[in-house]
Design a protein around this motif. Sequence first.
Motif, PDB file in Angstrom:
ATOM      1  N   ALA A  16       0.875  -1.174   0.000  1.00 48.32           N
ATOM      2  CA  ALA A  16       0.000   0.000   0.000  1.00 48.32           C
ATOM      3  C   ALA A  16       0.906   1.216   0.000  1.00 48.32           C
ATOM      4  N   GLY A  17       0.765   2.082  -1.016  1.00 43.58           N
ATOM      5  CA  GLY A  17       1.579   3.302  -1.067  1.00 43.58           C
ATOM      6  C   GLY A  17       2.610   3.259  -2.177  1.00 43.58           C
ATOM      7  N   GLY A  18       2.459   4.184  -3.124  1.00 38.80           N
ATOM      8  CA  GLY A  18       3.385   4.254  -4.258  1.00 38.80           C
ATOM      9  C   GLY A  18       4.258   5.484  -4.197  1.00 38.80           C
ATOM     10  N   GLY A  19       4.720   5.821  -2.969  1.00 37.52           N
ATOM     11  CA  GLY A  19       5.777   6.823  -2.832  1.00 37.52           C
ATOM     12  C   GLY A  19       7.110   6.128  -3.078  1.00 37.52           C
ATOM     13  N   ILE A  20       8.188   6.799  -2.756  1.00 42.53           N
ATOM     14  CA  ILE A  20       9.497   6.234  -3.092  1.00 42.53           C
ATOM     15  C   ILE A  20       9.761   4.934  -2.341  1.00 42.53           C
ATOM     16  N   ASN A  21       9.271   4.816  -1.095  1.00 47.55           N
ATOM     17  CA  ASN A  21       9.560   3.582  -0.350  1.00 47.55           C
ATOM     18  C   ASN A  21       8.787   2.392  -0.904  1.00 47.55           C
ATOM     19  N   GLY A  22       7.515   2.600  -1.282  1.00 49.12           N
ATOM     20  CA  GLY A  22       6.743   1.515  -1.889  1.00 49.12           C
ATOM     21  C   GLY A  22       7.325   1.143  -3.258  1.00 49.12           C
ATOM     22  N   ASP A  59      -1.743   2.771  -4.986  1.00 50.42           N
ATOM     23  CA  ASP A  59      -1.692   4.087  -4.348  1.00 50.42           C
ATOM     24  C   ASP A  59      -3.048   4.756  -4.493  1.00 50.42           C
ATOM     25  N   LYS A  60      -3.526   5.334  -3.416  1.00 44.73           N
ATOM     26  CA  LYS A  60      -4.866   5.944  -3.447  1.00 44.73           C
ATOM     27  C   LYS A  60      -4.906   7.156  -4.381  1.00 44.73           C
ATOM     28  N   SER A  61      -3.735   7.698  -4.654  1.00 41.98           N
ATOM     29  CA  SER A  61      -3.647   8.877  -5.505  1.00 41.98           C
ATOM     30  C   SER A  61      -2.738   8.519  -6.685  1.00 41.98           C
ATOM     31  N   ASP A  62      -1.998   9.494  -7.194  1.00 43.07           N
ATOM     32  CA  ASP A  62      -1.021   9.177  -8.234  1.00 43.07           C
ATOM     33  C   ASP A  62       0.228   8.622  -7.558  1.00 43.07           C
ATOM     34  N   PHE A  63       1.092   7.955  -8.312  1.00 43.53           N
ATOM     35  CA  PHE A  63       2.384   7.542  -7.774  1.00 43.53           C
ATOM     36  C   PHE A  63       3.151   8.805  -7.392  1.00 43.53           C
ATOM     37  N   CYS A  64       3.863   8.722  -6.289  1.00 48.81           N
ATOM     38  CA  CYS A  64       4.744   9.811  -5.847  1.00 48.81           C
ATOM     39  C   CYS A  64       4.005  11.140  -5.656  1.00 48.81           C
ATOM     40  N   ALA A  65       2.825  11.051  -5.048  1.00 49.14           N
ATOM     41  CA  ALA A  65       2.082  12.295  -4.826  1.00 49.14           C
ATOM     42  C   ALA A  65       2.147  12.751  -3.375  1.00 49.14           C
ATOM     43  N   GLY A  66       2.761  11.963  -2.491  1.00 54.25           N
ATOM     44  CA  GLY A  66       2.825  12.323  -1.072  1.00 54.25           C
ATOM     45  C   GLY A  66       4.123  13.032  -0.736  1.00 54.25           C
ATOM     46  N   ALA A  67       4.733  12.648   0.396  1.00 52.90           N
ATOM     47  CA  ALA A  67       5.976  13.296   0.826  1.00 52.90           C
ATOM     48  C   ALA A  67       7.050  13.195  -0.250  1.00 52.90           C
ATOM     49  N   SER A  68       7.010  12.110  -1.031  1.00 53.32           N
ATOM     50  CA  SER A  68       8.076  11.895  -2.023  1.00 53.32           C
ATOM     51  C   SER A  68       8.079  12.969  -3.102  1.00 53.32           C
ATOM     52  N   ALA A  69       6.945  13.677  -3.262  1.00 48.76           N
ATOM     53  CA  ALA A  69       6.910  14.776  -4.235  1.00 48.76           C
ATOM     54  C   ALA A  69       7.204  16.110  -3.563  1.00 48.76           C
ATOM     55  N   ALA A  70       7.372  16.091  -2.242  1.00 56.54           N
ATOM     56  CA  ALA A  70       7.504  17.361  -1.510  1.00 56.54           C
ATOM     57  C   ALA A  70       8.887  17.537  -0.920  1.00 56.54           C
ATOM     58  N   SER A  71       9.809  16.665  -1.304  1.00 64.16           N
ATOM     59  CA  SER A  71      11.130  16.723  -0.689  1.00 64.16           C
ATOM     60  C   SER A  71      11.906  17.926  -1.232  1.00 64.16           C
ATOM     61  N   ILE A 108      19.797  14.724  -2.667  1.00 60.40           N
ATOM     62  CA  ILE A 108      20.232  13.349  -2.410  1.00 60.40           C
ATOM     63  C   ILE A 108      21.507  13.513  -1.598  1.00 60.40           C
ATOM     64  N   HIS A 109      21.400  13.225  -0.305  1.00 64.21           N
ATOM     65  CA  HIS A 109      22.470  13.675   0.593  1.00 64.21           C
ATOM     66  C   HIS A 109      22.721  12.705   1.737  1.00 64.21           C
ATOM     67  N   GLY A 110      23.899  12.895   2.345  1.00 65.19           N
ATOM     68  CA  GLY A 110      24.237  12.066   3.503  1.00 65.19           C
ATOM     69  C   GLY A 110      23.515  12.531   4.743  1.00 65.19           C
ATOM     70  N   PHE A 161      -3.503   5.511   9.639  1.00 67.89           N
ATOM     71  CA  PHE A 161      -4.853   5.466   9.052  1.00 67.89           C
ATOM     72  C   PHE A 161      -5.017   4.158   8.263  1.00 67.89           C
ATOM     73  N   THR A 162      -3.984   3.811   7.502  1.00 67.98           N
ATOM     74  CA  THR A 162      -4.071   2.591   6.682  1.00 67.98           C
ATOM     75  C   THR A 162      -4.118   1.357   7.577  1.00 67.98           C
ATOM     76  N   ASN A 163      -3.326   1.356   8.643  1.00 67.21           N
ATOM     77  CA  ASN A 163      -3.376   0.208   9.555  1.00 67.21           C
ATOM     78  C   ASN A 163      -4.773   0.056  10.151  1.00 67.21           C
ATOM     79  N   CYS A 218       4.294  21.388  -0.225  1.00 74.19           N
ATOM     80  CA  CYS A 218       4.362  20.990   1.172  1.00 74.19           C
ATOM     81  C   CYS A 218       4.115  19.487   1.283  1.00 74.19           C
ATOM     82  N   GLY A 219       4.771  18.853   2.221  1.00 76.34           N
ATOM     83  CA  GLY A 219       4.521  17.427   2.456  1.00 76.34           C
ATOM     84  C   GLY A 219       4.775  17.110   3.914  1.00 76.34           C
ATOM     85  N   VAL A 220       4.310  15.938   4.333  1.00 78.58           N
ATOM     86  CA  VAL A 220       4.491  15.544   5.727  1.00 78.58           C
ATOM     87  C   VAL A 220       5.503  14.406   5.809  1.00 78.58           C
TER      88      VAL A 220
HETATM   89  C1  LIG Z   1       9.558  18.802   3.283  1.00 83.85           C
HETATM   90  C2  LIG Z   1      10.338  17.545   3.070  1.00 83.85           C
HETATM   91  C3  LIG Z   1      11.642  17.626   2.616  1.00 83.85           C
HETATM   92  C4  LIG Z   1      12.381  16.460   2.419  1.00 83.85           C
HETATM   93  N1  LIG Z   1      13.602  16.553   1.846  1.00 83.85           N
HETATM   94  C5  LIG Z   1      14.297  15.437   1.571  1.00 83.85           C
HETATM   95  C6  LIG Z   1      15.513  15.522   0.852  1.00 83.85           C
HETATM   96  O1  LIG Z   1      15.927  16.588   0.388  1.00 83.85           O
HETATM   97  N2  LIG Z   1      16.201  14.384   0.656  1.00 83.85           N
HETATM   98  C7  LIG Z   1      15.764  13.165   1.120  1.00 83.85           C
HETATM   99  O2  LIG Z   1      16.475  12.186   0.949  1.00 83.85           O
HETATM  100  N3  LIG Z   1      14.577  13.056   1.758  1.00 83.85           N
HETATM  101  C8  LIG Z   1      13.828  14.151   1.984  1.00 83.85           C
HETATM  102  N4  LIG Z   1      12.619  14.064   2.602  1.00 83.85           N
HETATM  103  C9  LIG Z   1      12.159  12.768   3.094  1.00 83.85           C
HETATM  104  C10 LIG Z   1      11.481  11.928   2.023  1.00 83.85           C
HETATM  105  O3  LIG Z   1      10.855  12.743   1.053  1.00 83.85           O
HETATM  106  C11 LIG Z   1      10.435  11.032   2.662  1.00 83.85           C
HETATM  107  O4  LIG Z   1      10.942  10.376   3.771  1.00 83.85           O
HETATM  108  C12 LIG Z   1       9.956   9.976   1.674  1.00 83.85           C
HETATM  109  O5  LIG Z   1       9.511  10.587   0.505  1.00 83.85           O
HETATM  110  C13 LIG Z   1       8.848   9.136   2.272  1.00 83.85           C
HETATM  111  O6  LIG Z   1       8.373   8.296   1.267  1.00 83.85           O
HETATM  112  P1  LIG Z   1       7.189   7.282   1.505  1.00 83.85           P
HETATM  113  O7  LIG Z   1       7.097   6.456   0.267  1.00 83.85           O
HETATM  114  O8  LIG Z   1       7.390   6.551   2.782  1.00 83.85           O
HETATM  115  O9  LIG Z   1       5.884   8.188   1.726  1.00 83.85           O
HETATM  116  P2  LIG Z   1       5.014   9.038   0.680  1.00 83.85           P
HETATM  117  O10 LIG Z   1       5.822   9.568  -0.418  1.00 83.85           O
HETATM  118  O11 LIG Z   1       4.209   9.993   1.458  1.00 83.85           O
HETATM  119  O12 LIG Z   1       4.068   7.939   0.028  1.00 83.85           O
HETATM  120  C14 LIG Z   1       2.942   7.426   0.682  1.00 83.85           C
HETATM  121  C15 LIG Z   1       1.888   7.127  -0.368  1.00 83.85           C
HETATM  122  O13 LIG Z   1       0.822   6.392   0.242  1.00 83.85           O
HETATM  123  C16 LIG Z   1      -0.370   6.713  -0.421  1.00 83.85           C
HETATM  124  N5  LIG Z   1      -1.502   6.309   0.419  1.00 83.85           N
HETATM  125  C17 LIG Z   1      -1.973   6.889   1.543  1.00 83.85           C
HETATM  126  N6  LIG Z   1      -3.023   6.196   2.026  1.00 83.85           N
HETATM  127  C18 LIG Z   1      -3.234   5.143   1.194  1.00 83.85           C
HETATM  128  C19 LIG Z   1      -4.166   4.066   1.159  1.00 83.85           C
HETATM  129  N7  LIG Z   1      -5.120   3.922   2.076  1.00 83.85           N
HETATM  130  N8  LIG Z   1      -4.082   3.181   0.138  1.00 83.85           N
HETATM  131  C20 LIG Z   1      -3.127   3.292  -0.814  1.00 83.85           C
HETATM  132  N9  LIG Z   1      -2.221   4.307  -0.824  1.00 83.85           N
HETATM  133  C21 LIG Z   1      -2.263   5.210   0.171  1.00 83.85           C
HETATM  134  C22 LIG Z   1      -0.257   8.227  -0.634  1.00 83.85           C
HETATM  135  O14 LIG Z   1      -1.090   8.658  -1.683  1.00 83.85           O
HETATM  136  C23 LIG Z   1       1.239   8.390  -0.948  1.00 83.85           C
HETATM  137  O15 LIG Z   1       1.490   8.430  -2.338  1.00 83.85           O
HETATM  138  C24 LIG Z   1      11.822  15.201   2.755  1.00 83.85           C
HETATM  139  C25 LIG Z   1      10.502  15.118   3.191  1.00 83.85           C
HETATM  140  C26 LIG Z   1       9.748  16.281   3.316  1.00 83.85           C
HETATM  141  C27 LIG Z   1       8.307  16.182   3.701  1.00 83.85           C
END
Ligand SMILES: Cc1cc2nc3c(=O)[nH]c(=O)nc-3n(C[C@H](O)[C@H](O)[C@H](O)COP(=O)(O)OP(=O)(O)OC[C@H]3O[C@@H](n4cnc5c(N)ncnc54)[C@H](O)[C@@H]3O)c2cc1C
Length: 578
Positions: free
Chosen positions: A26-32, A50-62, A66-68, A252-254, A354-356
């Motif tokens: 569940a989740g098509g951000g960078i970790n999924g 992914d409930k939305s588009d791929f990479c629409a959450g925090a992964s689009a808000a970074s 790419i850093h240490g 929320f997903t859990n 903005c992202g969380v």
């Molecule tokens: C402001 C900011 C700056 C950052 N800067 C950096 C940086 O410069 N360098 C770096 O290495 N890292 C950075 N990070 C950290 C990095 O971006 C995040 O840790 C990483 O993107 C998290 O990825 P994720 O796949 O876990 O989550 P997300 O990218 O948030 O993906 C979660 C996905 O789950 C989906 N989802 C939610 N609920 C459901 C459901 N019920 N069913 C299916 N899908 C669901 C969402 O739509 C979303 O696409 C930053 C983060 C932020 C917020």
Amino acid sequence: MKGPGMTRKEVLESLRDRPEVSVLIAGGGINGAGLLRELALQGVDALLVDKSDFCAGASAASTRIIHGGLRYLENGEFRLVREALRERNRLLENAAHYVRPLPTTIPIFSWTSGLFSAAGKFLGLSEQPSDRGALLIGIGLSLYDLFTGRQSVLPAHQFKSRQWSLNLRPELNPEIVCTALYYDASISYPERLCLELIQDAEALSPDVRGLNYVSVYGASRHAVVLKDELSGELVSVQPRIVVNATGAWIDFTNRALQRTTDYIGGTKGSHVVIDHPGLLAATRGQMLYFANADGRICIFYPYYGRVIAGSTDIPVRDPEASCDEAEVDYILASLRLVFPSIEVNRSHIVFRFCGVRPLPRSNAATPGQISRDHICAVLPAGGDTDFPVYSLIGGKWTTFRAFGEQVADKILAALGRRRIASSVHLPIGGGKGYPRSESETDAWLDAVQEKTGLPRARLVTLLDRYGTRAEGVALFIAMGADSPLRHQPEYSRREIMYLASQERIVHLDDLILRRTILALLGQVNGALLEELAGIIAPVLNWTPQQASGEVQRTAQILKERHGLSAEQLARAHSPKAC
Ligand SMILES: Cc1cc2nc3c(=O)[nH]c(=O)nc-3n(C[C@H](O)[C@H](O)[C@H](O)COP(=O)(O)OP(=O)(O)OC[C@H]3O[C@@H](n4cnc5c(N)ncnc54)[C@H](O)[C@@H]3O)c2cc1C
């Protein structure tokens, strides 16, 4: 689920006949996405939704760095920094089309400050961030160089005198005592790299598939209920393992999966994109990295003719946060600290995002002290459900491959299977065969020009946008009559048609926010939205009503989440031709 040739509708239909899948992500951000590729490489069948588009959450808000993680050294997170530096270097190799070295200057305002505070933080005696002086920064940068050691692909750090620094950048705050120069990397198209990982995973295995706009909706003892966010239809799958990679939505997903957790204590981070030639020139092509008056780190750096500046770090409960006015004030004030003579105000801001951060819940006194390391928390099968749930908490964009590798190893052990391949040296998407030298680039351009007849300058642009996948884009463009977009001639009609037909675009905002950087650069206005909707409507079988609904939906998103005013949306852009 024999993936590649099937549409998302066909995949969802096929799940009704064969609902079993080894791993549901569940989740098509960078970790999924990173984990999906890792599983595909091991021959494990997996479905990502992914409930939305791929990479629409925090992964689009970074911040797109790419850093240490120089700052994490203060928190004693040596393991994380070592791993992140290793992964940074691997991304420079495996995703050379998007990840490039970024020289970074730190303006320094004192020689010794921060030493006691950093030592206190390191020993757990002090919690407040403070200014960092040259000595402390020198220790951090030396450790940075030491950790990359012999595998370093970037130059070591250097200190520059006050005079030298002011000669190079007369706009710098004259109160500096010196500057430091070191190297990290930036990623130009993170949203595209994330999609490429999913496409690579599908190409590696016919039993792997990623679906956007499908959410994890509920669960019964043996099954997870998915919802097609387009049709509203529900479909059940029977996974052996569920991976919850939903970032700030993890708890929320859990809950939807019948599990109660309180893993996440997210912080929101905002950035603004600034169109200001004077500020852009003052960066001298480098990132400026500095501690604000309150000790928090701010950065700004040049990005395709704009400057990206951020970010904030504010605890929030709602994963759908957006950039507010106080954050804009904070970022603008930070810029003034470095370049007091350059006037930057709201009228220069063309986009906000903005992202969380999906950080682990923590008792740390300040958000900056919450660990940025990743954790895979496992809820074993039992209770109301027969499948275990692995939650991917925290992590950096930079470390997605290592995180995916570690989680895949846990999954392989649980499935009683062995690792059969490594992703350490595996190029991603358009990073495959990416030319590294001028002569290699010339050879690539010659070959593709010969096949397509497209002008060389156009191919240079396409290579920057799509890496070596640009060959496929160019071949598609060459197959029919093409013309530059009327309202944004840096792109062409057939290029947009290619993206619509090949890259899982469901909504118009997928195109302008994640397949391209049109919105990020402030290049979108109402006329362009109409034009784009008109081009992709026949490709995606939209009716005229759907197309105009998409224009309205996208304008709304740009206003509400990205701070565009009605005036900005109406304003015609004055573009260059492609
Ligand atoms: C402001 C900011 C700056 C950052 N800067 C950096 C940086 O410069 N360098 C770096 O290495 N890292 C950075 N990070 C950290 C990095 O971006 C995040 O840790 C990483 O993107 C998290 O990825 P994720 O796949 O876990 O989550 P997300 O990218 O948030 O993906 C979660 C996905 O789950 C989906 N989802 C939610 N609920 C459901 C459901 N019920 N069913 C299916 N899908 C669901 C969402 O739509 C979303 O696409 C930053 C983060 C932020 C917020």
